[in-house]
Scaffold this active site. Structure first.
Site, PDB file in Angstrom:
ATOM      1  N   SER A 161      43.675  39.703  33.852  1.00  0.00           N
ATOM      2  CA  SER A 161      44.587  40.376  34.787  1.00  0.00           C
ATOM      3  C   SER A 161      45.814  40.788  33.992  1.00  0.00           C
ATOM      4  O   SER A 161      46.096  40.202  32.927  1.00  0.00           O
ATOM      5  CB  SER A 161      45.004  39.394  35.887  1.00  0.00           C
ATOM      6  OG  SER A 161      46.150  39.856  36.575  1.00  0.00           O
ATOM      7  N   TYR A 174      47.590  31.155  39.561  1.00  0.00           N
ATOM      8  CA  TYR A 174      46.797  32.330  39.172  1.00  0.00           C
ATOM      9  C   TYR A 174      47.239  32.845  37.797  1.00  0.00           C
ATOM     10  O   TYR A 174      46.411  33.084  36.907  1.00  0.00           O
ATOM     11  CB  TYR A 174      46.956  33.409  40.238  1.00  0.00           C
ATOM     12  CG  TYR A 174      46.113  34.638  40.012  1.00  0.00           C
ATOM     13  CD1 TYR A 174      44.779  34.674  40.404  1.00  0.00           C
ATOM     14  CD2 TYR A 174      46.644  35.775  39.390  1.00  0.00           C
ATOM     15  CE1 TYR A 174      44.002  35.805  40.203  1.00  0.00           C
ATOM     16  CE2 TYR A 174      45.879  36.906  39.177  1.00  0.00           C
ATOM     17  CZ  TYR A 174      44.557  36.921  39.589  1.00  0.00           C
ATOM     18  OH  TYR A 174      43.793  38.042  39.384  1.00  0.00           O
TER      19      TYR A 174
HETATM   20  P1  NAD Z   1      37.087  39.740  45.333  1.00  0.00           P
HETATM   21  O1  NAD Z   1      37.675  38.682  46.163  1.00  0.00           O
HETATM   22  O2  NAD Z   1      36.558  40.981  45.968  1.00  0.00           O
HETATM   23  O3  NAD Z   1      35.944  39.159  44.404  1.00  0.00           O
HETATM   24  C1  NAD Z   1      35.965  37.869  43.846  1.00  0.00           C
HETATM   25  C2  NAD Z   1      34.546  37.380  43.735  1.00  0.00           C
HETATM   26  O4  NAD Z   1      34.534  36.060  43.145  1.00  0.00           O
HETATM   27  C3  NAD Z   1      33.869  37.241  45.114  1.00  0.00           C
HETATM   28  O5  NAD Z   1      32.537  37.667  45.008  1.00  0.00           O
HETATM   29  C4  NAD Z   1      33.942  35.734  45.360  1.00  0.00           C
HETATM   30  O6  NAD Z   1      32.975  35.259  46.273  1.00  0.00           O
HETATM   31  C5  NAD Z   1      33.705  35.237  43.933  1.00  0.00           C
HETATM   32  N1  NAD Z   1      33.996  33.825  43.773  1.00  0.00           N
HETATM   33  C6  NAD Z   1      35.091  33.133  44.200  1.00  0.00           C
HETATM   34  N2  NAD Z   1      34.949  31.833  43.899  1.00  0.00           N
HETATM   35  C7  NAD Z   1      33.761  31.695  43.282  1.00  0.00           C
HETATM   36  C8  NAD Z   1      33.048  30.592  42.733  1.00  0.00           C
HETATM   37  N3  NAD Z   1      33.551  29.348  42.779  1.00  0.00           N
HETATM   38  N4  NAD Z   1      31.836  30.818  42.168  1.00  0.00           N
HETATM   39  C9  NAD Z   1      31.311  32.061  42.124  1.00  0.00           C
HETATM   40  N5  NAD Z   1      31.932  33.142  42.632  1.00  0.00           N
HETATM   41  C10 NAD Z   1      33.150  32.953  43.193  1.00  0.00           C
HETATM   42  O7  NAD Z   1      38.238  40.130  44.293  1.00  0.00           O
HETATM   43  P2  NAD Z   1      38.219  41.104  43.030  1.00  0.00           P
HETATM   44  O8  NAD Z   1      39.501  41.816  43.052  1.00  0.00           O
HETATM   45  O9  NAD Z   1      36.967  41.868  42.935  1.00  0.00           O
HETATM   46  O10 NAD Z   1      38.309  40.021  41.855  1.00  0.00           O
HETATM   47  C11 NAD Z   1      37.411  39.970  40.770  1.00  0.00           C
HETATM   48  C12 NAD Z   1      38.139  39.503  39.525  1.00  0.00           C
HETATM   49  O11 NAD Z   1      39.127  40.474  39.155  1.00  0.00           O
HETATM   50  C13 NAD Z   1      38.895  38.179  39.691  1.00  0.00           C
HETATM   51  O12 NAD Z   1      38.745  37.401  38.519  1.00  0.00           O
HETATM   52  C14 NAD Z   1      40.342  38.630  39.849  1.00  0.00           C
HETATM   53  O13 NAD Z   1      41.245  37.638  39.433  1.00  0.00           O
HETATM   54  C15 NAD Z   1      40.357  39.830  38.928  1.00  0.00           C
HETATM   55  N6  NAD Z   1      41.455  40.763  39.177  1.00  0.00           N
HETATM   56  C16 NAD Z   1      41.521  41.516  40.306  1.00  0.00           C
HETATM   57  C17 NAD Z   1      42.584  42.376  40.496  1.00  0.00           C
HETATM   58  C18 NAD Z   1      42.722  43.264  41.700  1.00  0.00           C
HETATM   59  O14 NAD Z   1      43.741  43.947  41.833  1.00  0.00           O
HETATM   60  N7  NAD Z   1      41.756  43.326  42.603  1.00  0.00           N
HETATM   61  C19 NAD Z   1      43.593  42.466  39.525  1.00  0.00           C
HETATM   62  C20 NAD Z   1      43.499  41.677  38.391  1.00  0.00           C
HETATM   63  C21 NAD Z   1      42.428  40.826  38.221  1.00  0.00           C
END
Ligand code: NAD
Length: 276
Positions: A161, A174
């Site tokens: 991130s 986080y």
């Molecule tokens: P999201 O909530 O749509 O997806 C997260 C996924 O992780 C979901 O499928 C959830 O069920 C899964 N998950 C959670 N706990 C879990 C576990 N214990 N075992 C297996 N799966 C698990 O959110 P996203 O935005 O798609 O996030 C994906 C990644 O991107 C994350 O690591 C998040 O930190 C990172 N990220 C997202 C953003 C953003 O702006 N959306 C920014 C920076 C980083």
């Protein structure tokens, strides 16, 4: 066409390289899984809740002409992670690509943050990436390079991130997890490079997914968010999927230990654009 179908052309080639994507039934992970398939890879769709959403992603992968399997596993559970890799490798013969994507937030003011909130975020976002990367490296090391498939024995992509760099009040668990992901990724990259294994990170900014819905779902919130994004649009999951596919491909064969920020300039200290 399935709602889950990828929206853009994916130029890189990942044929013959089965990929495992964690948290692949939502948001960025879903787009990454579909992007892998659009690039020619068979894909393991890991999920922990909502099997129907995982099946939908699997159908999207099959619509690309690739094989898919869904596996339920909590990435913070060592036994479940080991069982998932054994099942995936048993099914596809091997794995060439791991995308460590699963992640979550448990936000709280620092003085009110519980140990449970701290442990949950570190457990999934950091320990989960360690556990999955370790299983993947064991397989890559055992198999070695297969010249006709890829120049590398395996590729690891860690979802970090912008908050591996940018401090984030109200989200110290986080931000700590993502800072940890950076050094996890870089230290692994240093250690396994002689085995022809590459490890890289992706640092998304604000991407339109369920994890940050309150930050973009109303015009007021979206306007506030844009004050942090010089490029003046929110990122889409496909913006990340394109970069992950490239990092996993031989087009990026000399890239290891790097974090690619995909953030519309969020990490450029936008507050300084008008003075400072
Ligand atoms: P999201 O909530 O749509 O997806 C997260 C996924 O992780 C979901 O499928 C959830 O069920 C899964 N998950 C959670 N706990 C879990 C576990 N214990 N075992 C297996 N799966 C698990 O959110 P996203 O935005 O798609 O996030 C994906 C990644 O991107 C994350 O690591 C998040 O930190 C990172 N990220 C997202 C953003 C953003 O702006 N959306 C920014 C920076 C980083």
């Amino acid at each position: 066409m399935s709602e889950a179908a990828p929206v853009r052309h994916f130029p890189v080639v990942l044929e013959g390289q089965p990929a495992l994507v964690t948290g692949a039934n939502s948001g960025i992970g879903k787009a990454v899984a579909l992007g892998m398939a659009a690039s020619g890879a068979d894909v393991v769709v890991n999920y922990v809740v909502d099997p129907a959403a995982a099946e939908e992603v699997a159908h999207g992968i099959e619509a690309c002409g690739r094989r898919a399997m869904t596996i339920k596993a909590d990435v913070s559970d060592e036994d479940r992670v080991k069982a998932m890799f054994a099942q995936a490798i048993g099914h596809f013969g091997t794995l060439h690509i791991l995308v460590n994507n699963a992640g979550l937030q448990r936000d709280a003011a620092f003085h009110e943050m519980t140990l449970a909130q701290w442990k949950k975020v570190i457990g999934v976002n950091l320990t989960g990436q360690f556990l999955c990367a370790r299983e993947a490296v064991r397989e890559f090391k055992k198999r070695g390079v297969v010249d006709q498939i890829s120049a590398a024995a395996g590729k690891l992509v860690f979802m970090s991130s912008v908050h591996q760099e940018i401090p984030w009040a109200g989200h110290v668990n986080y931000a700590s997890s993502k800072g940890g992901v950076m050094q996890l990724m870089r230290s692994i990259a240093q250690e396994v490079a002689p085995l022809a294994i590459r490890a890289n990170g992706v640092g998304p900014g604000a991407i339109r997914t369920p994890i940050n819905r309150p930050a973009w779902e109303t015009p007021k919130a979206y306007g506030r968010l844009m004050s942090l994004v010089p490029y003046k649009r929110i990122g889409e999951p496909d913006d990340i999927a394109q970069a992950v596919a490239w990092l996993a491909s031989d087009a990026a064969d000399y890239v290891t230990g790097a974090t690619l920020f995909i953030d519309g300039g969020m990490s450029l200290y936008p507050g300084f654009a008008t003075g400072g």
